[in-house]
Write a protein that holds these residues in place. Sequence first.
Motif, PDB file in Angstrom:
ATOM      1  N   ASP A   1       0.662  -1.250   0.092  1.00 13.69           N
ATOM      2  CA  ASP A   1       0.221   0.189   0.169  1.00 13.69           C
ATOM      3  C   ASP A   1       1.187   1.255   0.115  1.00 13.69           C
ATOM      4  O   ASP A   1       2.033   1.234   0.455  1.00 13.69           O
ATOM      5  N   GLN A   2       0.323   2.664  -0.856  1.00 12.11           N
ATOM      6  CA  GLN A   2       1.028   3.155  -0.909  1.00 12.11           C
ATOM      7  C   GLN A   2       1.500   3.903   0.406  1.00 12.11           C
ATOM      8  O   GLN A   2       2.344   4.587   0.738  1.00 12.11           O
ATOM      9  N   VAL A   3       0.599   3.969   2.161  1.00 11.78           N
ATOM     10  CA  VAL A   3       1.195   4.428   3.151  1.00 11.78           C
ATOM     11  C   VAL A   3       2.227   3.349   3.249  1.00 11.78           C
ATOM     12  O   VAL A   3       3.539   4.784   4.110  1.00 11.78           O
ATOM     13  N   THR A   4       2.506   2.890   3.501  1.00 17.98           N
ATOM     14  CA  THR A   4       3.652   1.725   3.857  1.00 17.98           C
ATOM     15  C   THR A   4       5.134   1.921   3.172  1.00 17.98           C
ATOM     16  O   THR A   4       5.968   2.580   3.266  1.00 17.98           O
ATOM     17  N   VAL A   5       4.708   2.106   1.826  1.00 20.08           N
ATOM     18  CA  VAL A   5       5.636   2.307   0.619  1.00 20.08           C
ATOM     19  C   VAL A   5       6.324   3.914   0.890  1.00 20.08           C
ATOM     20  O   VAL A   5       7.789   4.120   1.334  1.00 20.08           O
ATOM     21  N   GLY A   6       5.213   4.851   1.436  1.00 19.90           N
ATOM     22  CA  GLY A   6       5.778   6.112   1.599  1.00 19.90           C
ATOM     23  C   GLY A   6       6.899   6.481   2.625  1.00 19.90           C
ATOM     24  O   GLY A   6       6.951   6.852   2.464  1.00 19.90           O
ATOM     25  N   LEU A   7       6.506   5.789   4.049  1.00 19.50           N
ATOM     26  CA  LEU A   7       6.894   5.222   4.830  1.00 19.50           C
ATOM     27  C   LEU A   7       8.389   4.888   4.676  1.00 19.50           C
ATOM     28  O   LEU A   7       9.346   5.113   5.151  1.00 19.50           O
ATOM     29  N   ALA A   8       8.486   3.684   4.054  1.00 16.18           N
ATOM     30  CA  ALA A   8      10.118   3.039   4.269  1.00 16.18           C
ATOM     31  C   ALA A   8      10.678   4.441   3.151  1.00 16.18           C
ATOM     32  O   ALA A   8      11.852   4.336   3.222  1.00 16.18           O
ATOM     33  N   TRP A   9      10.092   4.720   1.893  1.00 18.47           N
ATOM     34  CA  TRP A   9      10.684   5.869   1.759  1.00 18.47           C
ATOM     35  C   TRP A   9      11.205   7.116   2.214  1.00 18.47           C
ATOM     36  O   TRP A   9      11.926   8.001   2.072  1.00 18.47           O
ATOM     37  N   GLY A  10      10.148   7.074   3.047  1.00 12.88           N
ATOM     38  CA  GLY A  10      10.333   7.893   3.948  1.00 12.88           C
ATOM     39  C   GLY A  10      11.402   8.009   5.350  1.00 12.88           C
ATOM     40  O   GLY A  10      12.424   8.699   5.868  1.00 12.88           O
TER      41      GLY A  10
END
Length: 156
Positions: A92-101
Motif C-alpha cells: 500500500d502507498q502509506v507503507t511504501v511512503g513510510l519506507a521511502w521516508g
Amino acid sequence: MPVVAIGSQPLLGPVVGLCSWTLIMEAWMYATRLPALSKYKVDTSPENCKQSMADKIPASIAWKAENYNHLMEQPTQFFATALALNAMGVSDQVTVGLAWGYVGLRVLHSLVQATSNTIVVRFGLFLSSSITLTALTVKAGLILWGKGLGSAHVEL
C-alpha cells in the motif's frame, strides 16, 4: 533469472535505495580517509588502536566513517522489517511512503553528520527516522500477529 517488476513489490525500492546510499557513504569515507592517513602521517601498524589513529585526522574526515558505521546499525532493522512486509505482500502507498521516508531521513542524517555534524539536527533526524521505523514495525507486527487473531487486513 526472472526480473521482478517494482510495481509488484514496491518495498524493494527503498531497500535497494538505502543499500545504494550506504555504498555512496562508503566511497565518500574512503575518498576522504585514505588521503588523510597519508597527509597526517597516521601510523597504521597493527600495534595502534583505532582511537589513536582517529585522533590524528580531523574530525570532519572521521564523521564520514562514523556515519557509515551508523548505517550498519539501525538500518539493519529497517531492512528486516521492509523485507518482512514485502514477503507478507504489503504494497500500500502509506507503507511504501513510510519506507521511502525512512530512507530520505537516513540520507539527510548522513549529509548532516558528514558535513556539519550538528548534533541537535542529527538527533531530530534520527528521532524522526526512529518513529518512522517504529510505524513500519508496528504495521508488520499487526499484520503478522493480527492474522493469527482472525484479522486479514490492518490499516496503519
